[in-house]
Design a protein around this motif. Structure first.
Motif, PDB file in Angstrom:
ATOM      1  N   ARG A 129      -2.289  -2.869  -9.986  1.00 23.89           N
ATOM      2  CA  ARG A 129      -1.735  -4.140  -9.960  1.00 23.89           C
ATOM      3  C   ARG A 129      -1.094  -4.186 -11.114  1.00 23.89           C
ATOM      4  N   LEU A 130       0.296  -4.107 -11.320  1.00 21.11           N
ATOM      5  CA  LEU A 130       1.023  -5.110 -12.745  1.00 21.11           C
ATOM      6  C   LEU A 130       1.576  -6.012 -12.404  1.00 21.11           C
ATOM      7  N   ARG A 131       1.982  -6.172 -13.854  1.00 21.53           N
ATOM      8  CA  ARG A 131       3.232  -7.529 -14.056  1.00 21.53           C
ATOM      9  C   ARG A 131       3.895  -7.712 -15.240  1.00 21.53           C
ATOM     10  N   ALA A 132       4.938  -8.079 -15.291  1.00 21.23           N
ATOM     11  CA  ALA A 132       5.975  -8.521 -16.540  1.00 21.23           C
ATOM     12  C   ALA A 132       5.017  -8.326 -17.052  1.00 21.23           C
ATOM     13  N   LYS A 133       5.694  -7.541 -18.772  1.00 22.23           N
ATOM     14  CA  LYS A 133       5.607  -7.311 -20.180  1.00 22.23           C
ATOM     15  C   LYS A 133       4.882  -8.724 -20.554  1.00 22.23           C
ATOM     16  N   ARG A 134       4.498  -9.100 -21.780  1.00 23.47           N
ATOM     17  CA  ARG A 134       4.297 -10.535 -21.762  1.00 23.47           C
ATOM     18  C   ARG A 134       4.225 -10.104 -23.100  1.00 23.47           C
ATOM     19  N   VAL A 182       2.748  -5.531  -7.620  1.00 25.66           N
ATOM     20  CA  VAL A 182       3.485  -5.888  -8.022  1.00 25.66           C
ATOM     21  C   VAL A 182       2.959  -7.417  -8.451  1.00 25.66           C
ATOM     22  N   GLU A 183       1.629  -8.202  -8.930  1.00 23.66           N
ATOM     23  CA  GLU A 183       1.792  -9.597  -9.138  1.00 23.66           C
ATOM     24  C   GLU A 183       3.092 -10.479  -8.911  1.00 23.66           C
ATOM     25  N   GLY A 184       2.856 -11.866  -8.355  1.00 20.00           N
ATOM     26  CA  GLY A 184       4.145 -12.462  -8.305  1.00 20.00           C
ATOM     27  C   GLY A 184       4.842 -12.654  -7.327  1.00 20.00           C
ATOM     28  N   GLU A 185       5.557 -11.304  -6.972  1.00 22.16           N
ATOM     29  CA  GLU A 185       6.746 -10.642  -6.651  1.00 22.16           C
ATOM     30  C   GLU A 185       6.115 -10.236  -5.074  1.00 22.16           C
ATOM     31  N   ASN A 186       4.299 -10.122  -4.768  1.00 22.76           N
ATOM     32  CA  ASN A 186       3.762  -9.479  -3.697  1.00 22.76           C
ATOM     33  C   ASN A 186       4.729  -8.230  -3.208  1.00 22.76           C
TER      34      ASN A 186
END
Length: 139
Positions: free
Chosen positions: A133-138, A97-101
């Motif tokens: 790699r995951l990130r929150a939906k934009r 989870v990118e940004g949350e490590n």
């Protein structure tokens, strides 16, 4: 047969051919007491300091690499600046989870990998690590 959580740190170290020093036993206890997880050198050092285990960051780093070489844990490099150590040494893959490590396990049977190249002569594929790699939906 005992589960990983039921095996004492001294027995675990001996099983993997490591001498059960006080620091190794204390770090093994911290690492494996919470079940399967992913942690960095810095996170384990912070846990050790909080638990009153007198170890330097260098000792934690060296111990984690000794545990890796012995097969107790495995290294997971998801970022060039940070290495995670995984207590689950079974075949599996990861979400990051990118940004949350944060690192999450994906069971190996949820991903199919094919058409791997032939390794060079005298070599064999030890395992394949897939990191999604995951990130929150934009938007």
């Amino acid at each position: 047969m005992k589960t990983a959580l039921e095996i004492g740190s001294e027995d675990r170290l001996r099983h993997y051919g490591l001498r059960p020093t006080r620091q190794r036993m204390a770090l093994a206890e911290l690492i494996f007491a919470k079940g399967d997880r992913h942690l960095t050198v810095e996170e384990l050092h912070e846990e050790a300091v909080t638990a009153g285990v007198p170890v330097s960051l260098a000792t934690v780093y060296n111990t984690l690499h000794q545990f890796t070489e012995a097969g107790m844990i495995r290294v997971l490099a998801v970022e060039s600046a940070k290495t995670y150590f995984d207590t689950n040494v079974s075949d599996h893959h990861h979400f990051f989870v990118e940004g949350e490590n944060e690192v999450l396990d994906i069971p190996v049977n949820n991903i199919s990998i094919g058409n791997l190249p032939e390794p060079p002569p005298g070599m064999e594929i030890a395992h394949v690590d897939v990191v999604i790699r995951l990130r929150a939906k934009r938007g």
